[in-house]
Write a protein that holds these residues in place. Structure first.
Motif, PDB file in Angstrom:
ATOM      1  N   VAL A  88      11.702  10.470   4.438  1.00 24.53           N
ATOM      2  CA  VAL A  88      10.551  10.201   3.565  1.00 24.53           C
ATOM      3  C   VAL A  88       9.779   8.946   3.939  1.00 24.53           C
ATOM      4  O   VAL A  88       8.688   8.707   3.401  1.00 24.53           O
ATOM      5  CB  VAL A  88      11.003  10.087   2.090  1.00 24.53           C
ATOM      6  N   ASN A  89      10.306   8.141   4.856  1.00 27.20           N
ATOM      7  CA  ASN A  89       9.739   6.808   5.098  1.00 27.20           C
ATOM      8  C   ASN A  89       8.904   6.688   6.364  1.00 27.20           C
ATOM      9  O   ASN A  89       8.540   5.581   6.753  1.00 27.20           O
ATOM     10  CB  ASN A  89      10.858   5.773   5.152  1.00 27.20           C
ATOM     11  N   ASP A  90       8.624   7.780   7.021  1.00 28.85           N
ATOM     12  CA  ASP A  90       7.914   7.696   8.296  1.00 28.85           C
ATOM     13  C   ASP A  90       6.484   7.185   8.093  1.00 28.85           C
ATOM     14  O   ASP A  90       5.667   7.825   7.446  1.00 28.85           O
ATOM     15  CB  ASP A  90       7.875   9.070   8.965  1.00 28.85           C
ATOM     16  N   ARG A  91       6.205   6.024   8.629  1.00 32.95           N
ATOM     17  CA  ARG A  91       4.847   5.486   8.640  1.00 32.95           C
ATOM     18  C   ARG A  91       4.601   4.691   9.917  1.00 32.95           C
ATOM     19  O   ARG A  91       3.807   3.742   9.935  1.00 32.95           O
ATOM     20  CB  ARG A  91       4.575   4.642   7.401  1.00 32.95           C
ATOM     21  N   ALA A  92       5.267   5.097  10.996  1.00 32.98           N
ATOM     22  CA  ALA A  92       5.154   4.381  12.261  1.00 32.98           C
ATOM     23  C   ALA A  92       3.745   4.424  12.829  1.00 32.98           C
ATOM     24  O   ALA A  92       3.353   3.560  13.605  1.00 32.98           O
ATOM     25  CB  ALA A  92       6.139   4.959  13.282  1.00 32.98           C
ATOM     26  N   ASP A  93       2.957   5.435  12.432  1.00 34.92           N
ATOM     27  CA  ASP A  93       1.597   5.558  12.963  1.00 34.92           C
ATOM     28  C   ASP A  93       0.535   5.116  11.964  1.00 34.92           C
ATOM     29  O   ASP A  93      -0.653   5.365  12.155  1.00 34.92           O
ATOM     30  CB  ASP A  93       1.335   7.011  13.376  1.00 34.92           C
ATOM     31  N   ARG A  94       0.966   4.444  10.886  1.00 35.80           N
ATOM     32  CA  ARG A  94       0.018   4.036   9.860  1.00 35.80           C
ATOM     33  C   ARG A  94      -0.264   2.539   9.930  1.00 35.80           C
ATOM     34  O   ARG A  94       0.395   1.805  10.657  1.00 35.80           O
ATOM     35  CB  ARG A  94       0.545   4.424   8.480  1.00 35.80           C
ATOM     36  N   ALA A 120       5.465  -4.103  -4.208  1.00 33.82           N
ATOM     37  CA  ALA A 120       5.529  -3.982  -2.745  1.00 33.82           C
ATOM     38  C   ALA A 120       4.326  -4.671  -2.104  1.00 33.82           C
ATOM     39  O   ALA A 120       3.215  -4.143  -2.131  1.00 33.82           O
ATOM     40  CB  ALA A 120       5.572  -2.512  -2.345  1.00 33.82           C
ATOM     41  N   ASP A 121       4.547  -5.843  -1.539  1.00 39.03           N
ATOM     42  CA  ASP A 121       3.441  -6.604  -0.946  1.00 39.03           C
ATOM     43  C   ASP A 121       3.784  -7.161   0.428  1.00 39.03           C
ATOM     44  O   ASP A 121       3.150  -8.083   0.918  1.00 39.03           O
ATOM     45  CB  ASP A 121       3.033  -7.746  -1.876  1.00 39.03           C
ATOM     46  N   GLY A 146       0.785  -1.227   0.000  1.00 36.18           N
ATOM     47  CA  GLY A 146       0.000   0.000   0.000  1.00 36.18           C
ATOM     48  C   GLY A 146       0.814   1.272   0.000  1.00 36.18           C
ATOM     49  O   GLY A 146       0.244   2.372  -0.056  1.00 36.18           O
ATOM     50  N   VAL A 147       2.166   1.173   0.050  1.00 41.30           N
ATOM     51  CA  VAL A 147       3.009   2.362   0.028  1.00 41.30           C
ATOM     52  C   VAL A 147       3.108   2.882  -1.406  1.00 41.30           C
ATOM     53  O   VAL A 147       3.331   2.126  -2.350  1.00 41.30           O
ATOM     54  CB  VAL A 147       4.420   2.045   0.572  1.00 41.30           C
ATOM     55  N   ASP A 148       2.948   4.175  -1.581  1.00 46.89           N
ATOM     56  CA  ASP A 148       3.066   4.832  -2.883  1.00 46.89           C
ATOM     57  C   ASP A 148       4.490   5.377  -3.006  1.00 46.89           C
ATOM     58  O   ASP A 148       4.837   6.394  -2.400  1.00 46.89           O
ATOM     59  CB  ASP A 148       2.043   5.958  -2.982  1.00 46.89           C
ATOM     60  N   TYR A 149       5.332   4.709  -3.807  1.00 46.46           N
ATOM     61  CA  TYR A 149       6.735   5.097  -3.877  1.00 46.46           C
ATOM     62  C   TYR A 149       6.944   6.401  -4.641  1.00 46.46           C
ATOM     63  O   TYR A 149       7.953   7.092  -4.426  1.00 46.46           O
ATOM     64  CB  TYR A 149       7.575   3.951  -4.441  1.00 46.46           C
TER      65      TYR A 149
END
Length: 494
Positions: A481-487, A357-358, A319-322
């Protein structure tokens, strides 16, 4: 990203740059004291008041007239070491070391020994522990450090002030101590700290590795997470390294290396006395290539240790949009220039990475790392961070992400950040470390941040220490750019 050099830094060779990559933590050194671990209280949900205030030294006369050196073991098996100089000034540096590999877990950190000696010569006591385990030790490290402090108080006496000082993974430990309501410390200094926390560490590395696998080994089955062993991780890492080396021979390959390295926040300066020009895409890519081939195996094999202690792999990219990640990067322009020169379609490559990305996370690992290894930004004491501008193991962009988190938590007045114009991970001189401690002392003495934390002031203090070179610089890091700790770590719901 821009920087202004106050002092020219030393020339760094490619060999030195690669050697610096090899440790997420720095070598381990001799040190100081400890005690029994304390119970872990939940962290306060309310930010501590951030109005400036002076920290009153505790009304305890230092009792040490001769040097003292004591050692011991905490109930969880971690060993501790306390060194107190003659003429102790009443203050203690609580040092937290970084990530260690292998079975040997020394009490003192060899890499910190020169700084420890310099601080003791200036009247500071130094205390540290081995932690209960090597590797990713966040399960016990914070409490082990509190145990050391308890031993110090029981054996030496109540210190006037306690300054937590950490490097690499230990920088994360110090930042966590700064949030703990039961941590009886007065300030924290985090150097080359993993301030993004464990979740972001695993994810930023995964993002770059996914790009390498998708673009340089298309259609091949390359495992990036959930390794069964260190050997399996090393074998898959070697496939990525070989692919990167082969790709460096062509303009198309170099463009794709630049994209993967930018998604991994790889530094843009590896050799030479000064960084390349910001828009020199060719020189920047060469530096990123140097770091990438030197980092991949270390990153992927150390992932196994974090996986073992946390109960699974916490990394995810489903689900990450690169394309979105690249747009946030300071290197987006350089990547686009290399893609145009190579005649490649950047949008198509970003779609390919996103499609491939899966990876989903293991829930137990996410829960454990959030609980033990993620700063909230709710500071209870002043914190000073210090980072080199080209760090391949703890991206300098971590500091901008951390500052944002601290500001959102309402603790911005308690944070200041300093930068050193040098390449490598934790490559600070003892003079720079001493200058950071003295700047923090001024903050505690006056109750406010003064000019002591400005680059020119830090530089003057470091030079006056007569210990080694110093290269403090005014610098603004780019976005992490990679912060997704709260997602959502499990990908989009179907």
């Amino acid at each position: 990203m821009s920087s202004r050099t106050l002092r020219p830094s030393r020339v760094t060779t490619v060999a030195a740059a690669l050697a610096a990559v090899g440790a997420l933590a720095v070598p381990v050194a001799p040190a100081v004291a400890a005690g029994s671990p304390r119970s872990t209280e939940p962290r306060s949900a309310e930010p501590r008041a951030t109005e400036p205030r002076a920290t009153e030294p505790r009304a305890t006369e230092p009792r040490v007239t001769e040097p003292r050196h004591e050692q011991g073991t905490l109930p969880d098996g971690s060993t501790w070491d306390i060194a107190v100089p003659a003429g102790w000034n009443g203050d203690v540096i609580l040092f937290s070391h970084g990530f260690r590999t292998g079975a040997v877990n020394p009490t003192v950190d060899a890499g910190f020994a020169p700084t420890s000696a310099a601080l003791q010569a200036r009247g500071y006591a130094v205390a540290q522990s081995s932690y209960a385990r090597t590797g990713w030790a966040l399960g016990s490290a914070v409490d082990d450090q509190l145990g050391v402090l308890a031993e110090f108080k029981a054996r030496i006496g109540e210190p006037r002030r306690t300054i937590a000082f950490g490097r690499s993974m230990g920088g994360l430990v110090s930042s966590l101590l700064a949030e703990r309501r039961d941590a009886d410390i007065d300030a924290a200094i985090s150097t080359c700290g993993l301030l993004g926390g464990g979740l972001n560490l695993n994810n930023y590395q995964l993002d770059g590795q996914q790009a390498v696998a998708s673009l340089l080994l298309p259609g091949e089955d390359v495992r990036l997470t959930k390794f069964a062993s260190v050997e399996e991780a090393a074998a898959n890492a070697q496939r990525l390294v070989d692919a990167v080396k082969a790709a460096q021979a062509t303009p198309q390959g170099r463009a794709r290396i630049a994209l993967a390295a930018s998604l991994m926040n790889m530094p843009t300066w590896a050799t030479g006395a000064t960084p390349p020009k910001a828009r020199d895409a060719v020189a920047v890519e060469q530096a990123q290539y140097t770091y990438l081939i030197g980092s991949l195996t270390m990153m992927m094999t150390r992932r196994v240790d974090i996986q073992e202690v946390s109960g699974g792999d916490s990394g995810w990219n489903k689900g990450v949009d690169y394309a979105r990640l690249l747009r946030r990067s300071d290197q987006a322009g350089n990547v686009a220039r290399l893609y145009r020169s190579a005649g490649l379609d950047l949008k198509q490559d970003l779609r390919q990475i996103t499609s491939d990305a899966d990876v989903t996370a293991d829930p137990a690992a996410v829960t454990w790392l959030k609980r033990t290894s993620a700063p909230t930004g709710r500071l209870r004491v002043p914190v000073l961070t210090m980072h080199t501008v080209a760090d391949p193991a703890a991206p300098v962009e971590y500091t901008s992400e951390y500052a944002t988190k601290v500001k959102r938590a309402g603790s911005g007045a308690l944070l200041r950040q300093a930068y050193v114009q040098r390449t490598g991970h934790c490559t600070f001189t003892p003079a720079e470390n001493v200058a950071a401690v003295q700047a923090m002392q001024e903050r505690l003495d006056t109750g406010r941040w003064t000019g002591a934390v400005r680059p020119r002031s830090l530089q003057r203090v470091a030079e006056a220490a007569n210990l080694a070179g110093a290269a403090f610089v005014s610098y603004r890091p780019g976005a992490f750019v990679n912060d997704r700790a709260d997602r959502d770590p499990y990908g989009p719901r179907r």
